[in-house]
Design a protein around this motif. Structure first.
Motif, PDB file in Angstrom:
ATOM      1  N   SER A 101      20.122 -11.299  -8.730  1.00 25.89           N
ATOM      2  CA  SER A 101      19.850 -10.138  -9.575  1.00 25.89           C
ATOM      3  C   SER A 101      18.403 -10.254 -10.040  1.00 25.89           C
ATOM      4  N   LEU A 102      17.631  -9.171  -9.892  1.00 28.62           N
ATOM      5  CA  LEU A 102      16.241  -9.193 -10.329  1.00 28.62           C
ATOM      6  C   LEU A 102      15.837  -7.839 -10.878  1.00 28.62           C
ATOM      7  N   LEU A 103      14.797  -7.846 -11.694  1.00 26.19           N
ATOM      8  CA  LEU A 103      14.277  -6.614 -12.279  1.00 26.19           C
ATOM      9  C   LEU A 103      13.096  -6.101 -11.459  1.00 26.19           C
ATOM     10  N   VAL A 104      13.020  -4.785 -11.332  1.00 25.98           N
ATOM     11  CA  VAL A 104      11.886  -4.144 -10.675  1.00 25.98           C
ATOM     12  C   VAL A 104      11.402  -3.003 -11.556  1.00 25.98           C
ATOM     13  N   ARG A 105      10.110  -2.747 -11.492  1.00 29.90           N
ATOM     14  CA  ARG A 105       9.531  -1.647 -12.286  1.00 29.90           C
ATOM     15  C   ARG A 105       9.041  -0.555 -11.347  1.00 29.90           C
ATOM     16  N   PHE A 106       9.538   0.660 -11.570  1.00 30.60           N
ATOM     17  CA  PHE A 106       9.060   1.842 -10.860  1.00 30.60           C
ATOM     18  C   PHE A 106       7.943   2.466 -11.676  1.00 30.60           C
ATOM     19  N   GLY A 107       6.891   2.885 -11.004  1.00 32.15           N
ATOM     20  CA  GLY A 107       5.775   3.494 -11.704  1.00 32.15           C
ATOM     21  C   GLY A 107       4.927   4.324 -10.761  1.00 32.15           C
ATOM     22  N   GLU A 108       3.666   4.501 -11.141  1.00 35.12           N
ATOM     23  CA  GLU A 108       2.758   5.369 -10.403  1.00 35.12           C
ATOM     24  C   GLU A 108       1.410   4.694 -10.236  1.00 35.12           C
ATOM     25  N   MET A 109       0.814   4.888  -9.062  1.00 38.92           N
ATOM     26  CA  MET A 109      -0.550   4.446  -8.822  1.00 38.92           C
ATOM     27  C   MET A 109      -1.205   5.439  -7.875  1.00 38.92           C
ATOM     28  N   GLY A 148      -1.260   8.557  -8.006  1.00 37.81           N
ATOM     29  CA  GLY A 148      -0.416   9.721  -7.762  1.00 37.81           C
ATOM     30  C   GLY A 148       0.784   9.449  -6.887  1.00 37.81           C
ATOM     31  N   ARG A 149       0.964   8.208  -6.427  1.00 32.97           N
ATOM     32  CA  ARG A 149       2.083   7.839  -5.553  1.00 32.97           C
ATOM     33  C   ARG A 149       3.039   6.931  -6.326  1.00 32.97           C
ATOM     34  N   ARG A 150       4.314   6.993  -5.993  1.00 36.80           N
ATOM     35  CA  ARG A 150       5.302   6.141  -6.650  1.00 36.80           C
ATOM     36  C   ARG A 150       5.262   4.738  -6.027  1.00 36.80           C
ATOM     37  N   VAL A 151       5.231   3.726  -6.884  1.00 30.81           N
ATOM     38  CA  VAL A 151       5.159   2.334  -6.442  1.00 30.81           C
ATOM     39  C   VAL A 151       6.203   1.513  -7.196  1.00 30.81           C
ATOM     40  N   ILE A 152       6.392   0.290  -6.747  1.00 31.65           N
ATOM     41  CA  ILE A 152       7.365  -0.599  -7.352  1.00 31.65           C
ATOM     42  C   ILE A 152       6.774  -2.004  -7.421  1.00 31.65           C
ATOM     43  N   ARG A 153       7.193  -2.749  -8.427  1.00 33.40           N
ATOM     44  CA  ARG A 153       6.736  -4.129  -8.591  1.00 33.40           C
ATOM     45  C   ARG A 153       7.887  -4.953  -9.135  1.00 33.40           C
ATOM     46  N   GLY A 154       8.070  -6.148  -8.595  1.00 34.14           N
ATOM     47  CA  GLY A 154       9.151  -7.009  -9.064  1.00 34.14           C
ATOM     48  C   GLY A 154       8.814  -8.471  -8.843  1.00 34.14           C
ATOM     49  N   TYR A 193      17.403  13.574  -6.457  1.00 38.09           N
ATOM     50  CA  TYR A 193      17.476  12.544  -7.499  1.00 38.09           C
ATOM     51  C   TYR A 193      16.175  11.747  -7.538  1.00 38.09           C
ATOM     52  N   ARG A 194      15.732  11.408  -8.731  1.00 36.32           N
ATOM     53  CA  ARG A 194      14.510  10.635  -8.904  1.00 36.32           C
ATOM     54  C   ARG A 194      14.790   9.453  -9.807  1.00 36.32           C
ATOM     55  N   ILE A 195      14.488   8.238  -9.342  1.00 40.60           N
ATOM     56  CA  ILE A 195      14.619   7.054 -10.180  1.00 40.60           C
ATOM     57  C   ILE A 195      13.594   7.172 -11.306  1.00 40.60           C
ATOM     58  N   PRO A 196      14.041   7.075 -12.549  1.00 41.67           N
ATOM     59  CA  PRO A 196      13.072   7.179 -13.656  1.00 41.67           C
ATOM     60  C   PRO A 196      12.055   6.047 -13.611  1.00 41.67           C
ATOM     61  N   ASP A 197      10.837   6.321 -14.050  1.00 40.86           N
ATOM     62  CA  ASP A 197       9.856   5.254 -14.209  1.00 40.86           C
ATOM     63  C   ASP A 197      10.416   4.227 -15.181  1.00 40.86           C
ATOM     64  N   GLY A 198      10.055   2.987 -14.969  1.00 41.67           N
ATOM     65  CA  GLY A 198      10.520   1.928 -15.860  1.00 41.67           C
ATOM     66  C   GLY A 198      11.217   0.814 -15.101  1.00 41.67           C
ATOM     67  N   ILE A 199      11.948  -0.011 -15.831  1.00 44.29           N
ATOM     68  CA  ILE A 199      12.568  -1.213 -15.280  1.00 44.29           C
ATOM     69  C   ILE A 199      14.024  -0.944 -14.905  1.00 44.29           C
TER      70      ILE A 199
END
Length: 196
Positions: free
Chosen positions: A58-66, A68-74, A36-42
């Motif tokens: 409750s908070l929002l986090v964004r999955f993305g790429e930097m 070539g590696r998967r990263v997260i920001r919230g 399973y892969r969490i889709p990029d996005g919020i």
């Protein structure tokens, strides 16, 4: 040159700590084992509050790429919803992390920004998605200043559809909540794992 030396030293120390393996998750890689892969996005995270045992967050986090590696920001929500305009710069509530492999899901190694840099680790089991519709796990914060003395708590990651409607709806429901305001499908897990 100092920056290059620092990056080089950091890479060597991580290679040492991880036995020469790259445990980060590449942008095009599924989570190990489950596929399973969490889709990029919020997406949405729910957890109890570290500082106030009567509250949930409750908070929002964004999955993305930097790189070539998967990263997260919230961003942590303001502690006082009625005074959102007075909470100071958004950067003071920001946290960033990198996804790391696990044999039954994935982890997130993250840190916060100034004024008080705090390190933490989240773990999410991808196996729980099938039965619950969300990923369950736990979070550990490496900080000795918690007034409540709580450093290890249950956590939920709720993937959401990447449409404007779903993202805005989730954004309206971020912040601190009393027990009665937490969706029941999350509450049983969050309270069950909170008990000693």
């Amino acid at each position: 040159e100092k920056m290059e030396t620092g990056v080089f030293s950091t890479r060597l120390s991580l290679e040492y700590a991880f036995y020469g393996m790259d445990l980060t998750i590449s942008h095009d890689e599924d989570a190990p084992i489950s596929g399973y892969r969490i889709p990029d996005g919020i997406h949405v995270i729910w957890r109890p509050s570290f500082t106030n045992p009567a509250k949930f967050i409750s908070l929002l986090v964004r999955f993305g790429e930097m790189g070539g590696r998967r990263v997260i920001r919230g961003y942590d929500p303001p502690s006082s919803p009625s005074r959102r305009r007075d909470v100071g710069p958004l950067a003071s509530r920001e946290h960033r992390g990198v996804l790391i492999k696990s044999n039954s899901g994935f982890g997130i190694l993250y840190s916060s920004r100034l004024p008080i840099p705090i390190m933490g680790v989240d773990f999410f089991s991808t196996h729980s998605l099938v039965g619950h519709g969300f990923l369950t796990g736990y979070t550990l914060v490496m900080y000795d200043g918690s007034a409540s003395g709580r450093y290890h708590l249950p956590i939920i990651l709720q993937p959401i559809q990447q449409t404007t409607h779903h993202i805005l709806d989730a954004a309206r429901k971020t912040g601190y909540f009393a027990r009665s305001e937490v969706p029941s499908r999350y509450l049983s897990y969050l309270e069950g794992r909170s008990k000693p």
